[in-house]
Design a protein around this motif. Structure first.
Motif, mmCIF file in Angstrom:
data_model
loop_
_atom_site.group_PDB
_atom_site.id
_atom_site.type_symbol
_atom_site.label_atom_id
_atom_site.label_comp_id
_atom_site.label_asym_id
_atom_site.label_seq_id
_atom_site.Cartn_x
_atom_site.Cartn_y
_atom_site.Cartn_z
ATOM 1 N N LYS A 144 0.834 -1.198 0.000
ATOM 2 C CA LYS A 144 0.000 0.000 0.000
ATOM 3 C C LYS A 144 0.872 1.253 0.000
ATOM 4 N N PRO A 145 0.440 2.317 -0.691
ATOM 5 C CA PRO A 145 1.234 3.547 -0.727
ATOM 6 C C PRO A 145 1.598 4.068 0.657
ATOM 7 N N GLY A 146 0.714 3.881 1.623
ATOM 8 C CA GLY A 146 0.982 4.370 2.966
ATOM 9 C C GLY A 146 2.120 3.670 3.661
ATOM 10 N N GLN A 147 2.561 2.516 3.117
ATOM 11 C CA GLN A 147 3.688 1.805 3.711
ATOM 12 C C GLN A 147 5.027 2.455 3.361
ATOM 13 N N GLN A 148 5.051 3.300 2.326
ATOM 14 C CA GLN A 148 6.293 3.988 2.002
ATOM 15 C C GLN A 148 6.666 4.891 3.164
ATOM 16 N N LEU A 149 7.924 4.851 3.567
ATOM 17 C CA LEU A 149 8.324 5.503 4.807
ATOM 18 C C LEU A 149 8.236 7.015 4.747
ATOM 19 N N ASP A 150 8.539 7.603 3.614
ATOM 20 C CA ASP A 150 8.550 9.064 3.503
ATOM 21 C C ASP A 150 8.227 9.439 2.062
ATOM 22 N N THR A 151 7.191 10.234 1.858
ATOM 23 C CA THR A 151 6.805 10.641 0.502
ATOM 24 C C THR A 151 7.217 12.078 0.185
ATOM 25 N N THR A 152 7.974 12.717 1.076
ATOM 26 C CA THR A 152 8.346 14.115 0.878
ATOM 27 C C THR A 152 9.101 14.315 -0.430
ATOM 28 N N ARG A 153 10.095 13.475 -0.667
ATOM 29 C CA ARG A 153 10.907 13.629 -1.868
ATOM 30 C C ARG A 153 10.108 13.293 -3.123
ATOM 31 N N LEU A 154 9.264 12.285 -3.022
ATOM 32 C CA LEU A 154 8.432 11.912 -4.156
ATOM 33 C C LEU A 154 7.515 13.062 -4.552
ATOM 34 N N ALA A 155 6.879 13.683 -3.556
ATOM 35 C CA ALA A 155 5.991 14.801 -3.852
ATOM 36 C C ALA A 155 6.761 15.985 -4.430
ATOM 37 N N ALA A 156 7.953 16.259 -3.881
ATOM 38 C CA ALA A 156 8.763 17.360 -4.390
ATOM 39 C C ALA A 156 9.199 17.109 -5.833
ATOM 40 N N GLY A 283 17.222 -6.027 -3.183
ATOM 41 C CA GLY A 283 16.468 -5.528 -2.040
ATOM 42 C C GLY A 283 16.943 -4.160 -1.582
ATOM 43 N N HIS A 284 18.235 -3.913 -1.650
ATOM 44 C CA HIS A 284 18.771 -2.597 -1.291
ATOM 45 C C HIS A 284 18.194 -1.525 -2.207
ATOM 46 N N TRP A 285 18.110 -1.859 -3.488
ATOM 47 C CA TRP A 285 17.609 -0.912 -4.487
ATOM 48 C C TRP A 285 16.135 -0.605 -4.247
ATOM 49 N N VAL A 286 15.344 -1.649 -4.006
ATOM 50 C CA VAL A 286 13.923 -1.444 -3.732
ATOM 51 C C VAL A 286 13.738 -0.678 -2.426
ATOM 52 N N TYR A 287 14.568 -0.986 -1.438
ATOM 53 C CA TYR A 287 14.457 -0.272 -0.162
ATOM 54 C C TYR A 287 14.741 1.217 -0.346
ATOM 55 N N SER A 288 15.703 1.559 -1.172
ATOM 56 C CA SER A 288 15.999 2.980 -1.381
ATOM 57 C C SER A 288 14.791 3.696 -1.974
ATOM 58 N N ILE A 289 14.004 2.982 -2.788
ATOM 59 C CA ILE A 289 12.798 3.565 -3.365
ATOM 60 C C ILE A 289 11.725 3.717 -2.303
ATOM 61 N N ARG A 290 11.468 2.650 -1.573
ATOM 62 C CA ARG A 290 10.363 2.656 -0.616
ATOM 63 C C ARG A 290 10.670 3.440 0.653
ATOM 64 N N SER A 291 11.937 3.690 0.916
ATOM 65 C CA SER A 291 12.271 4.513 2.074
ATOM 66 C C SER A 291 11.996 5.985 1.804
ATOM 67 N N GLY A 292 11.818 6.317 0.512
ATOM 68 C CA GLY A 292 11.570 7.703 0.140
ATOM 69 C C GLY A 292 12.764 8.394 -0.473
ATOM 70 N N ALA A 293 13.928 7.736 -0.484
ATOM 71 C CA ALA A 293 15.133 8.358 -1.046
ATOM 72 C C ALA A 293 15.154 8.291 -2.560
ATOM 73 N N GLY A 294 14.348 7.426 -3.148
ATOM 74 C CA GLY A 294 14.380 7.232 -4.590
ATOM 75 C C GLY A 294 15.401 6.179 -4.963
ATOM 76 N N ALA A 295 15.302 5.665 -6.189
ATOM 77 C CA ALA A 295 16.200 4.612 -6.632
ATOM 78 C C ALA A 295 17.654 5.068 -6.532
ATOM 79 N N ALA A 296 18.429 4.361 -5.721
ATOM 80 C CA ALA A 296 19.839 4.697 -5.544
ATOM 81 C C ALA A 296 20.677 4.019 -6.614
ATOM 82 N N ALA A 297 21.949 4.393 -6.682
ATOM 83 C CA ALA A 297 22.875 3.675 -7.554
ATOM 84 C C ALA A 297 22.899 2.211 -7.122
ATOM 85 N N TYR A 298 22.883 1.302 -8.099
ATOM 86 C CA TYR A 298 22.748 -0.124 -7.801
ATOM 87 C C TYR A 298 24.036 -0.664 -7.197
ATOM 88 N N GLU A 299 23.916 -1.245 -6.016
ATOM 89 C CA GLU A 299 25.099 -1.615 -5.237
ATOM 90 C C GLU A 299 25.777 -2.881 -5.755
#
Length: 377
Positions: A144-156, A283-299
């Motif tokens: 669910k969208p509400g499970q994303q930890l922070d939507t501030t960056r997404l909205a910006a 999982g690290h990549w998906v976590y960077s998205i769902r944490s609100g930071a956005g897709a990070a460089a792939y580790e």
């Protein structure tokens, strides 16, 4: 294996690399998969994150120029960030030089971000239903969208892509405007006829994309258009998405029956253990998205620190539905997905830290799936 395979390229930037190299990698991958028999090469639109496909139509033109026969397209143009005229003119320009090879995929962008931001983000909740396995396919509880930890960056990010004061436009209305501009029937609200040059009459195939049984799936059905269901993004809702598309389908001149593509995220290597290692930072990549930071460089899996138990819980649905293993392992799971959904075609995306491993993933899968036979048919 009887259905075609296609490629969805997210054009990821690897840790320690650059966006410029990611673009070169995408063009190189497109050339290879064309030779291996994949039917389409689709590029995703993402902004302000570590993927290099943000200017999607530009990259589509570069890929079309670097290949000869493979269909090239968008998966998908996010209509909240573009006007119908700009979309049709961009694809019309590419079609002028590479006619009959373009797929114009359309998707809804983050129209609900503003509402989600103003309402606040609820905490992560225990899923209402457990993960199921249906005919060999993992169906986790919906994220669910509400499970994303922070939507501030997404909205910006969303707001940065709009003109000040602009409002979200009705999605179905935008789709209808694009269709009208393509077929030459477009008229303004004041009944003035306008013609897209180039664009009108372009030989592009229109697609809709969706991750739920809502507006996109139902609109694709009502318009008699082909549809792509995003299992790789929202595996928990794929069955309701497919059902909504088929249930609303009205035959059209080009499509007398539904045409469904289902997506999957895959990593294929010579053996299961190698593939699991290469996929261990997904999982690290998906976590960077769902944490609100956005897709990070792939580790790099050789150096990445494992996710914590709490981090793993946030991405569990995506990890368990990634298709990872040797060629036979992945092909068997993809076949199960195709049979469960009745997909007419599968589109696979493969993200690895090293470009060479991504090439290997697509090459091994093509060989196991028997794409030369599919292409000849």
């Amino acid at each position: 294996m009887s259905v075609p395979l296609s490629v969805l390229d997210l054009s990821p930037v690897s840790a320690g690399s650059t966006a410029q190299q990611a673009i070169r990698n995408s063009i190189d991958l497109a050339r290879h998969v064309e030779g291996w028999g994949y039917r389409r090469y689709w590029l995703a639109e993402h902004h302000f994150v570590q993927v290099a496909s943000s200017a999607t139509s530009t990259l589509i033109a570069l890929v079309a120029a670097a290949t000869e026969t493979i269909r090239v397209g968008s998966a998908a143009v996010q209509l909240g960030h573009h006007t119908p005229a700009s979309v049709v003119e961009s694809f019309g320009t590419i079609d002028a030089l590479y006619p009959g090879r373009l797929d114009l995929g359309l998707g809804r962008s983050a129209q609900r971000v503003a509402q989600l931001r103003s309402a606040g983000v609820p905490p992560v909740r225990t899923p209402e239903r457990p993960t199921e396995v249906r005919e060999g396919v993992v169906i986790p509880p919906p994220f669910k969208p509400g499970q994303q930890l922070d939507t501030t960056r997404l909205a910006a990010s969303f707001e940065a892509l709009l003109f000040p004061g602009a409002e979200s436009v009705d999605y179905s209305g935008q789709v209808e405007e694009i269709r009208a501009l393509l077929d030459g029937s477009y008229r303004t609200a004041d009944d003035v006829a306008l013609h897209a040059v180039p664009g009108e009459g372009a030989d592009v195939e229109l697609w809709l994309f969706g991750s739920s049984g809502g507006e996109s799936a139902q609109l694709a059905g009502r318009l008699g258009l082909p549809f792509a269901a995003n299992y790789h993004v929202s595996p928990g809702t794929v069955l309701e998405t497919v059902a909504a598309y088929r249930g609303s389908f009205v035959p059209s001149e080009r499509y007398p029956a539904p045409y469904l593509v289902v997506s999957a995220d895959v990593v294929v290597a010579e053996d299961d253990a190698t593939a699991r290692h290469l996929a261990s930072t997904y999982g690290h990549w998906v976590y960077s998205i769902r944490s609100g930071a956005g897709a990070a460089a792939y580790e790099d899996p050789d150096t990445a620190v494992p996710l914590t138990e709490q981090q793993q819980r946030l991405v569990h649905d995506r990890i368990t539905t990634q298709f990872v293993g040797g060629p036979d392992t992945v092909a068997e799971r993809l076949s199960a997905l195709q049979q469960l959904t009745g997909a007419d075609e599968l589109v696979v995306t493969s993200v690895t830290h090293r470009h060479e491993d991504r090439l290997t993933s697509h090459r091994l899968l093509a060989r196991e799936w028997g794409l030369s036979h599919v292409r000849a048919a």
